[in-house]
Design a protein around this motif. Structure first.
Motif, PDB file in Angstrom:
ATOM      1  N   GLU A   1       0.836  -1.160   0.383  1.00 58.83           N
ATOM      2  CA  GLU A   1      -0.373  -0.069  -0.368  1.00 58.83           C
ATOM      3  C   GLU A   1       0.896   1.046  -0.273  1.00 58.83           C
ATOM      4  OE1 GLU A   1      -3.453   0.252   0.126  1.00 58.83           O
ATOM      5  OE2 GLU A   1      -4.111  -1.856   0.958  1.00 58.83           O
ATOM      6  N   THR A   2       0.360   2.334  -1.089  1.00 54.60           N
ATOM      7  CA  THR A   2       0.840   3.728  -0.573  1.00 54.60           C
ATOM      8  C   THR A   2       0.765   4.212   0.764  1.00 54.60           C
ATOM      9  OG1 THR A   2       0.770   3.838  -2.900  1.00 54.60           O
ATOM     10  CG2 THR A   2       1.907   5.531  -1.770  1.00 54.60           C
ATOM     11  N   SER A   3       1.549   4.885   1.449  1.00 56.89           N
ATOM     12  CA  SER A   3       1.322   5.366   2.747  1.00 56.89           C
ATOM     13  C   SER A   3       1.438   6.883   2.577  1.00 56.89           C
ATOM     14  CB  SER A   3       1.879   4.926   3.457  1.00 56.89           C
ATOM     15  OG  SER A   3       1.845   5.550   4.992  1.00 56.89           O
ATOM     16  N   LEU A   4       0.140   7.364   3.409  1.00 51.60           N
ATOM     17  CA  LEU A   4       0.583   8.857   4.125  1.00 51.60           C
ATOM     18  C   LEU A   4       0.527   8.970   5.776  1.00 51.60           C
ATOM     19  CD1 LEU A   4      -2.086  10.743   1.647  1.00 51.60           C
ATOM     20  CD2 LEU A   4       0.886  10.838   1.072  1.00 51.60           C
ATOM     21  N   ILE A   5       0.643   7.850   5.934  1.00 56.53           N
ATOM     22  CA  ILE A   5       0.970   7.698   7.363  1.00 56.53           C
ATOM     23  C   ILE A   5       1.950   8.099   7.877  1.00 56.53           C
ATOM     24  CG2 ILE A   5       0.711   6.273   9.323  1.00 56.53           C
ATOM     25  CD1 ILE A   5      -0.737   3.920   7.129  1.00 56.53           C
ATOM     26  N   PRO A   6       1.915   9.267   9.500  1.00 53.15           N
ATOM     27  CA  PRO A   6       3.388   9.613   9.451  1.00 53.15           C
ATOM     28  C   PRO A   6       4.360   9.073   9.577  1.00 53.15           C
ATOM     29  CG  PRO A   6       0.960  11.305  10.118  1.00 53.15           C
ATOM     30  CD  PRO A   6       0.817   9.878   9.288  1.00 53.15           C
ATOM     31  N   GLU A   7       4.439   7.947  10.995  1.00 53.00           N
ATOM     32  CA  GLU A   7       5.242   7.143  11.502  1.00 53.00           C
ATOM     33  C   GLU A   7       5.664   5.852  10.606  1.00 53.00           C
ATOM     34  OE1 GLU A   7       0.968   5.966  12.644  1.00 53.00           O
ATOM     35  OE2 GLU A   7       1.826   7.386  12.510  1.00 53.00           O
ATOM     36  N   ILE A   8       4.425   5.776   9.111  1.00 52.23           N
ATOM     37  CA  ILE A   8       5.471   5.177   8.321  1.00 52.23           C
ATOM     38  C   ILE A   8       5.690   5.120   6.968  1.00 52.23           C
ATOM     39  CG2 ILE A   8       4.994   2.312   7.700  1.00 52.23           C
ATOM     40  CD1 ILE A   8       2.517   1.871   9.969  1.00 52.23           C
TER      41      ILE A   8
ATOM     42  N   ARG B   1      -4.280   7.136   5.019  1.00 51.00           N
ATOM     43  CA  ARG B   1      -3.505   8.607   6.411  1.00 51.00           C
ATOM     44  C   ARG B   1      -3.691   7.760   7.744  1.00 51.00           C
ATOM     45  NH1 ARG B   1      -7.935  13.017   5.374  1.00 51.00           N
ATOM     46  NH2 ARG B   1      -8.748  10.701   5.111  1.00 51.00           N
ATOM     47  N   HIS B   2      -4.379   7.078   7.821  1.00 47.79           N
ATOM     48  CA  HIS B   2      -4.088   6.082   9.306  1.00 47.79           C
ATOM     49  C   HIS B   2      -3.908   4.180   9.410  1.00 47.79           C
ATOM     50  CE1 HIS B   2      -4.976   9.935  11.069  1.00 47.79           C
ATOM     51  NE2 HIS B   2      -5.791  10.194  10.868  1.00 47.79           N
ATOM     52  N   LEU B   3      -2.791   3.384  10.090  1.00 44.47           N
ATOM     53  CA  LEU B   3      -2.869   2.192   9.844  1.00 44.47           C
ATOM     54  C   LEU B   3      -4.872   1.566  10.451  1.00 44.47           C
ATOM     55  CD1 LEU B   3      -0.854  -0.205   8.862  1.00 44.47           C
ATOM     56  CD2 LEU B   3      -0.107  -0.729  11.220  1.00 44.47           C
ATOM     57  N   HIS B   4      -5.124   2.385  11.379  1.00 45.47           N
ATOM     58  CA  HIS B   4      -6.360   1.768  12.094  1.00 45.47           C
ATOM     59  C   HIS B   4      -6.752   2.492  11.841  1.00 45.47           C
ATOM     60  CE1 HIS B   4      -4.452  -2.050  12.475  1.00 45.47           C
ATOM     61  NE2 HIS B   4      -3.217  -1.200  13.600  1.00 45.47           N
ATOM     62  N   PRO B   5      -7.791   3.398  10.608  1.00 43.30           N
ATOM     63  CA  PRO B   5      -8.941   4.067  10.824  1.00 43.30           C
ATOM     64  C   PRO B   5     -10.035   4.352  11.273  1.00 43.30           C
ATOM     65  CG  PRO B   5      -8.154   3.329   8.666  1.00 43.30           C
ATOM     66  CD  PRO B   5      -7.731   2.303   9.452  1.00 43.30           C
ATOM     67  N   PRO B   6     -11.117   5.212  12.076  1.00 49.31           N
ATOM     68  CA  PRO B   6     -11.935   4.772  12.243  1.00 49.31           C
ATOM     69  C   PRO B   6     -12.379   3.319  11.188  1.00 49.31           C
ATOM     70  CG  PRO B   6     -11.501   6.715  12.685  1.00 49.31           C
ATOM     71  CD  PRO B   6     -10.690   5.886  11.868  1.00 49.31           C
ATOM     72  N   GLY B   7     -13.291   2.502  11.786  1.00 47.83           N
ATOM     73  CA  GLY B   7     -14.555   1.655  10.754  1.00 47.83           C
ATOM     74  C   GLY B   7     -14.120   0.825  10.469  1.00 47.83           C
ATOM     75  N   GLN B   8     -12.569   0.662  10.624  1.00 48.30           N
ATOM     76  CA  GLN B   8     -11.860  -0.443   9.521  1.00 48.30           C
ATOM     77  C   GLN B   8     -11.732  -1.810   9.658  1.00 48.30           C
ATOM     78  OE1 GLN B   8      -7.455  -1.590   9.893  1.00 48.30           O
ATOM     79  NE2 GLN B   8      -6.901  -0.254   8.703  1.00 48.30           N
ATOM     80  N   GLU B   9     -12.337  -2.082  11.014  1.00 48.90           N
ATOM     81  CA  GLU B   9     -13.168  -3.215  11.402  1.00 48.90           C
ATOM     82  C   GLU B   9     -14.202  -4.112  11.031  1.00 48.90           C
ATOM     83  OE1 GLU B   9     -11.763  -1.240  13.319  1.00 48.90           O
ATOM     84  OE2 GLU B   9     -10.371  -2.016  14.513  1.00 48.90           O
ATOM     85  N   THR B  10     -15.114  -2.761  10.990  1.00 49.70           N
ATOM     86  CA  THR B  10     -16.556  -3.006  10.334  1.00 49.70           C
ATOM     87  C   THR B  10     -16.431  -2.990   8.547  1.00 49.70           C
ATOM     88  OG1 THR B  10     -17.464  -1.391  12.051  1.00 49.70           O
ATOM     89  CG2 THR B  10     -19.037  -1.819   9.785  1.00 49.70           C
TER      90      THR B  10
END
Length: 452
Positions: free
Chosen positions: A249-256, A318-327
């Motif tokens: 995946e291409t990432s905009l996550i600051p820590e990755i 932008r987040h590794l585990h964004p809200p609602g990802q599990e759903t």
């Protein structure tokens, strides 16, 4: 117009900023400048050997819009994205479904399909990537191939060549497209004339690419070279990367930053035995696959699952585990199971019923071949979810157009069979979740991502 309204409202509120517009999207945006880099407009000004000319050319209207309005490139890309969304989901997919099923797509089922596509792929329309335009043009080509008027033969050639120029992997769609074309072609001279018109349409799109290749790279081919001269082909590189890594995946996550890359330890171990740790030729890869058939087959199945395991509705999370990802994941696993069940049920009915076999042999088989062969060819590569977009779209379309929940629930029978089904469904969801988590455990630092 409904699709335009939906995405015109959503995309500006999707949370992306101009600074998020990077990677391939920004590269396509900048490539559109090549047509005017010598002052006036010229197709021969385009000199990129990796990407076809048409994708950047289609971005030019958005650049012109931004020039006269002062809008950002993200806003221009969103206007373009809303237009592609309308063309794909408002015109192309409903037309193809109507041709394949023999009846118009009902409004309620179309809304269900629109909703499902929105849930899983909505943020792809924020960016000037090649995936949605190429798929739209391929679907339009399939629609045009079944029309009888001569102008549709020209249009089919234009659409098919355009899809191949934007996404060269769609050259694998040719067998299915030609099958669809010739099974609907009239006999005799009229059929030959229609085939000639198809070639003319394709030539209209591919002639500029041939001129570009000849002018800049001294290559007489109308196809995108997908690699600079005297370098290893991109697909050959992808075979190496796809052996060493499970997904990307291409990432905009600051820590990755830049890359989310998931290693394949077993693949890396066997790849280390290759000279220079890579495949030097296609023959070397075929030999490798022949020596390790079980491991290679299991790797392809893992890539198939990872390509359908949609964790983010965006190409740039932008987040590794964004809200609602599990759903999102559970819904996707449920739909994958349901789509697989519908496909197997249709195949079984086609074996049992002469009438069903006739329907299956109509336009369904060539359309499936055209959409699925490109997905088959990407399975050995460094898989990204967008690579299997045609397959995922097919599953969603099958569910939205063919599934009748109440009838299906009644046919399950008594309480015992329904309980057994629920247990089986729970096991499917659990298995998909565990397989996904196993891949996630192999996330590696961005510095280990494969480089060009």
């Amino acid at each position: 117009m409904a699709v335009v309204a939906l995405y015109a409202l959503y995309l500006p509120l999707s949370g992306y900023a101009v600074g998020d517009f990077g990677f391939d999207a920004a590269e396509y945006w900048e490539l559109s400048l090549k047509f005017t880099q010598q002052g006036g407009f010229s197709l021969l000004g385009y000199d990129d050997p990796v990407r076809g000319y048409l994708g950047p050319l289609l971005i030019l209207p958005a650049r012109v819009l931004c020039h006269f309005t002062g809008w950002s490139m993200l806003a221009g890309a969103q206007v373009l994205g809303a237009a592609w969304a309308a063309l794909l989901m408002g015109i192309a997919i409903p037309a193809l479904v109507a041709q394949v099923t023999g009846r118009a797509l009902a409004a309620g089922r179309w809304l269900a399909l629109l909703g499902l596509m929105f849930v899983f792929w909505r943020d792809y329309f924020n960016f000037t990537l090649s995936d949605m335009p190429a798929l739209t043009l391929l679907v339009l080509a399939l629609v045009a191939l079944r029309r009888s008027q001569w102008m549709w033969a020209v249009a089919a050639g234009v659409f098919l060549a355009a899809a191949i120029n934007i996404r060269p992997i769609y050259i694998a769609s040719l067998p299915g497209c030609l099958w669809l074309f010739f099974r609907n072609a009239p006999p005799g001279r009229r059929g030959i004339a229609r085939a000639g018109l198809l070639v003319v349409g394709a030539a209209l799109l591919l002639l500029p690419q041939w001129r570009i290749n000849r002018h800049h790279f001294q290559r007489n081919t109308p196809l995108v070279m997908a690699g600079a001269p005297q370098t290893r082909p991109l697909y050959l590189k992808q075979l190496t990367w796809g052996t060493a890594f499970q997904r990307y995946e291409t990432s905009l996550i600051p820590e990755i930053p830049r890359s989310l890359v998931y290693a394949d330890p077993a693949g890396q171990l066997v790849l280390a035995r290759q000279p220079a740790g890579r495949f030097a030729s296609y023959g070397a890869y075929l030999k490798f696959a022949a020596l390790h058939p079980v491991a290679t087959g299991m790797r392809y199945l893992r890539h198939l699952f990872n390509g359908l395991d949609i964790r983010f509705p965006t190409p740039y999370p932008r987040h590794l585990h964004p809200p609602g990802q599990e759903t999102l994941r559970l819904l996707n696993y449920a739909l994958l199971g349901l789509g697989t069940w519908l496909a197997l049920a249709a195949w079984w009915r086609s074996r049992q019923s002469q009438q069903a076999r006739g329907v299956w042999r109509a336009p369904v088989a060539p359309v499936l071949l055209a959409l699925l062969l490109p997905c088959l060819l990407v399975l050995p590569t460094l898989i990204e979810c967008r690579f299997l977009l045609p397959l995922h779209m097919l599953l969603l379309a099958a569910i939205a157009t063919c599934w009748h929940p109440r009838t299906w629930w009644r046919k399950l029978g008594g309480p015992a069979r329904r309980v057994a089904f629920l247990v089986l469904a729970t096991g499917w969801l659990w298995g998909c979740w565990q397989l996904s988590e196993d891949t996630a455990r192999h996330l590696r630092p961005s510095r280990e991502a494969p480089q060009e």
